[in-house]
Design a protein around this motif. Structure first.
Motif, PDB file in Angstrom:
ATOM      1  N   ALA A 134      17.961 -44.911 110.890  1.00 56.38           N
ATOM      2  CA  ALA A 134      16.383 -44.724 110.743  1.00 56.38           C
ATOM      3  C   ALA A 134      16.379 -44.782 108.832  1.00 56.38           C
ATOM      4  O   ALA A 134      15.550 -45.108 107.895  1.00 56.38           O
ATOM      5  N   LEU A 135      17.889 -44.696 107.842  1.00 54.95           N
ATOM      6  CA  LEU A 135      17.560 -44.645 106.761  1.00 54.95           C
ATOM      7  C   LEU A 135      18.167 -46.030 106.186  1.00 54.95           C
ATOM      8  O   LEU A 135      18.811 -46.082 107.150  1.00 54.95           O
TER       9      LEU A 135
ATOM     10  N   TRP B 140      20.463 -42.552  97.178  1.00 52.55           N
ATOM     11  CA  TRP B 140      19.661 -43.548  96.715  1.00 52.55           C
ATOM     12  C   TRP B 140      18.689 -43.815  98.290  1.00 52.55           C
ATOM     13  O   TRP B 140      17.122 -43.924  97.936  1.00 52.55           O
ATOM     14  N   ALA B 141      19.325 -43.407  99.536  1.00 56.81           N
ATOM     15  CA  ALA B 141      18.793 -44.321 100.679  1.00 56.81           C
ATOM     16  C   ALA B 141      18.209 -42.766 101.082  1.00 56.81           C
ATOM     17  O   ALA B 141      17.322 -43.070 102.463  1.00 56.81           O
ATOM     18  N   THR B 142      17.708 -40.924 100.376  1.00 58.46           N
ATOM     19  CA  THR B 142      16.700 -40.357 101.302  1.00 58.46           C
ATOM     20  C   THR B 142      15.561 -40.465 100.434  1.00 58.46           C
ATOM     21  O   THR B 142      15.021 -40.000 100.474  1.00 58.46           O
ATOM     22  N   GLU B 143      15.356 -41.120  99.040  1.00 54.74           N
ATOM     23  CA  GLU B 143      14.659 -41.907  98.278  1.00 54.74           C
ATOM     24  C   GLU B 143      13.567 -43.083  98.444  1.00 54.74           C
ATOM     25  O   GLU B 143      12.757 -43.106  97.797  1.00 54.74           O
ATOM     26  N   GLN B 144      14.366 -44.036  98.567  1.00 54.76           N
ATOM     27  CA  GLN B 144      14.264 -45.563  99.679  1.00 54.76           C
ATOM     28  C   GLN B 144      12.793 -45.573  99.930  1.00 54.76           C
ATOM     29  O   GLN B 144      11.778 -46.611  99.554  1.00 54.76           O
ATOM     30  N   PRO B 145      12.993 -44.293 101.058  1.00 54.05           N
ATOM     31  CA  PRO B 145      11.645 -44.987 101.372  1.00 54.05           C
ATOM     32  C   PRO B 145      10.495 -44.599 101.412  1.00 54.05           C
ATOM     33  O   PRO B 145       9.402 -45.500 101.721  1.00 54.05           O
TER      34      PRO B 145
END
Length: 274
Positions: free
Chosen positions: A159-160, A229-234
């Protein structure tokens, strides 16, 4: 016509500056508020690669999550990476706006976008702000269907946004998970909040060795460690959509960057000898 000033006003309503932590640096970094804006570029990090992409696309304004100038400076020469970046933007006439911890605490904000990727429901803040209980860092939610921890990790990985480091987790792979806390960005300062909330698992980034070890030894929620980065890019898609909605009758073109700006670019998984 949309101006930088109008975009700033929309974002100040969405992510009020007073929600930012006292140490943070948010708002307009460079650019003339009266400058017309037709193209707005969204990224997590203002680095050479994202600036290249923004300028090649013809952006008039960059909206970033991480501040370019978080600490005070007395000079910005082009002999430094940040100095070069700022000079490039100014020469190109491109503005830069930052929404950081104010976007973390806003409703909806960074962790709402992260929670949505896991389809979490009935969200509430992990660490509510005093006197503003609907705002705060992180979110707690419930999975539509309970999952084993290993399956949750697999779901998060799909999902991420993908990064070389993937997702690490600690705890019994067969542990049943119903409630999940998430926090975009570095989250080990909220381990205590996740434990007190009684969630089954906590997904965040930048978990350090000792806090994670002590948390696990104490029997706290299972931990899932994702690239920062992956937790904030969405959040970028959420912010771009909110801008176009907030402008009402005016329109701008938006571009959401998916360039991976996580500093870790490669990983080696050891192969165990039989």
């Amino acid at each position: 016509m949309v101006t930088i000033g109008k975009v700033v006003r929309v974002f100040d309503e969405l992510y009020p500056p007073d929600l930012a932590e006292s140490w943070d640096a948010v708002g307009l970094v460079c650019g003339d508020p009266s400058t017309d804006v037709q193209k707005v570029y969204f990224c997590v990090d203002v680095v050479a690669a994202t600036v290249d992409e923004a300028l090649d696309w013809g952006a008039d304004l960059i909206v970033a999550h991480h501040p370019l100038l978080l600490r005070g400076v007395t000079a910005i020469p082009t002999t430094t990476p940040k100095g070069r970046t700022l000079h490039r933007l100014i020469r190109a006439g491109v503005g830069l706006f930052v929404a950081h911890t104010n976007a973390d605490s806003a409703l909806p904000g960074v962790s709402d976008a992260l929670a949505a990727r896991l389809d979490l429901q009935d969200l509430r803040p992990l660490s509510p702000r005093p006197k503003q209980p609907f705002h705060g860092i992180g979110r707690i939610g419930t999975l539509p269907t309970p999952l084993r921890l290993a399956r949750l990790a697999e779901l998060a990985a799909k999902a991420l946004p993908a990064t070389p480091g993937g997702i690490r987790y600690t705890g019994d792979p067969d542990r049943l998970v119903r409630t999940v806390a998430v926090s975009g960005g570095a989250g080990d300062s909220y381990l205590g909040d996740a434990t007190r909330a009684g969630v089954d698992a906590f997904l965040t980034a930048d978990l350090r060795h000792h806090p994670a070890s002590e948390h696990t030894e104490a029997g706290g929620p299972a931990l899932l460690d994702v690239a920062h980065w992956a937790t904030e890019q969405p959040w970028l898609v959420q912010a771009a959509t909110a801008l176009t909605t907030g402008l009402r009758n005016a329109t701008v073109e938006t571009f959401v960057s998916d360039l991976v700006t996580d500093p870790w670019t490669n990983a080696v998984v050891p192969v165990r000898q039989l």
